[in-house]
Write a protein that holds these residues in place. Structure first.
Motif, mmCIF file in Angstrom:
data_model
loop_
_atom_site.group_PDB
_atom_site.id
_atom_site.type_symbol
_atom_site.label_atom_id
_atom_site.label_comp_id
_atom_site.label_asym_id
_atom_site.label_seq_id
_atom_site.Cartn_x
_atom_site.Cartn_y
_atom_site.Cartn_z
ATOM 1 N N GLY A 1 6.090 106.392 6.830
ATOM 2 C CA GLY A 1 6.056 107.482 7.803
ATOM 3 C C GLY A 1 4.820 108.326 7.666
ATOM 4 N N SER B 1 5.623 108.821 12.232
ATOM 5 C CA SER B 1 5.625 107.535 12.903
ATOM 6 C C SER B 1 5.447 106.427 11.875
ATOM 7 C CB SER B 1 4.487 107.482 13.930
ATOM 8 O OG SER B 1 4.341 106.175 14.451
ATOM 9 N N THR B 2 5.989 105.265 12.177
ATOM 10 C CA THR B 2 5.742 104.077 11.358
ATOM 11 C C THR B 2 4.846 103.086 12.094
ATOM 12 O OG1 THR B 2 7.789 103.058 12.171
ATOM 13 C CG2 THR B 2 7.913 104.298 10.101
#
Length: 310
Positions: A66, A162-163
């Motif tokens: 992340g 966000s990944t």
């Protein structure tokens, strides 16, 4: 690659343009200001600099789990450092600087363009992000800032992670990003040795390492003769954000007296946390100090150089 932050779409790296003077950030940037830049027509190049000296793979793993939307990862060992030995086999320290062009080329791979705003962050009170800040200025780039409070501040303000893996499109702008006249200058061990007693040398390590009580990383315990100790976390408030410029200015002026800021050299264990003190002086309006990039790791490995304890 586009991403979202609280519902706001972040343009891809290929759409980036240079920030205007009104939106350029050259030291620290708050979460709110970063959000505004992301939502603008000139999104910044965001760099995740998380790292762990005890586990060099930890930062990259944390990034994959992340990160700020659109952020690219730069690894301290691979991207922000060069070979540990020089052409003659002499040890240059644990995190010596890479060649300027090599670092510029790595930034171009991320979509860096001339004048583009860069924002670096980490999860370690800014100690690694400050290295990115200093290195961009070393390349002559002034539109670079550290996210004040880092990942913690972003999450506390409701920022999403966000990944997604961002994709850097080839820069269409011409000319391509190139190193310019340095805004920050490194100092060699030889130059520092010749100037001992003529400069204010500030060591950013924790007090027990400075005194020589312990040494978990380098060849010998102690410090460079004549150095004074300012642990880099002294620059921060209790919430992990930098102190106000006036407060930092008073603290550094008391430490530097009677020498001016321009006669200051910063060092630490390997040239990383020293950049935090350089950033703090910049934030305080005290420019002109220099970085001894090899720092204690290089100095302590040379038996011909003096050391002190206590």
């Amino acid at each position: 690659m586009n991403g979202t932050i609280n519902g706001t779409t972040t343009p891809s790296t290929s759409a980036a343009t240079a920030p205007s003077a009104a939106t350029r950030h050259d030291g620290l940037i708050a979460v709110e200001a970063l959000r505004a830049l992301i939502a603008s027509g000139a999104p910044p190049l965001i760099v995740d600099a998380r790292f762990d000296l005890a586990d060099p793979s930890a930062g990259e793993k944390a990034h994959a789990a992340g990160h700020l939307p659109g952020a690219f990862y730069l690894h301290l060992d691979r991207d922000l450092s060069g070979p540990k030995q020089d052409a003659f086999g002499a040890f240059r320290g644990r995190h010596p600087l890479p060649e300027r062009e090599a670092f510029a080329a790595r930034l171009r791979e991320l979509g860096m363009t001339p004048g583009r705003q860069v924002v670096a962050y980490d999860a370690a009170d800014g100690m690694y992000a400050a290295r990115v800040w200093w290195m961009l200025r070393w390349l002559g780039h002034d539109a670079v800032a550290v996210l004040d409070g880092g990942l913690t501040a972003w999450r506390q303000a409701g920022g999403e992670l966000s990944t997604d893996t961002p994709i850097a499109a080839p820069a269409a702008e011409s000319p391509a990003f190139q190193p310019g006249s340095p805004l920050e200058e490194p100092m060699s061990a030889q130059d520092l040795f010749a100037r001992l007693g003529q400069v204010r040398l500030i060591d950013a390590r924790a007090g027990e390492r400075f005194r020589g009580d312990v040494e978990p990383l380098d060849a010998q315990a102690g410090h460079i003769p004549g150095a004074v100790n300012r642990f880099f976390k002294t620059n921060l408030r209790a919430d992990g954000r930098f102190k106000a410029p006036a407060e930092l200015r008073d603290e550094f002026l008391a430490l530097l007296s009677p020498l001016p800021a321009g006669q200051t050299v910063h060092q630490c264990g390997s040239g990383v946390t020293a950049c935090h003190n350089l950033l703090a002086m910049h934030h305080a309006g005290l420019p002109g100090s220099r970085l001894y990039a090899g720092s204690w790791s290089e100095w302590s490995a040379n038996p011909r150089l003096p050391l002190a304890k206590g």
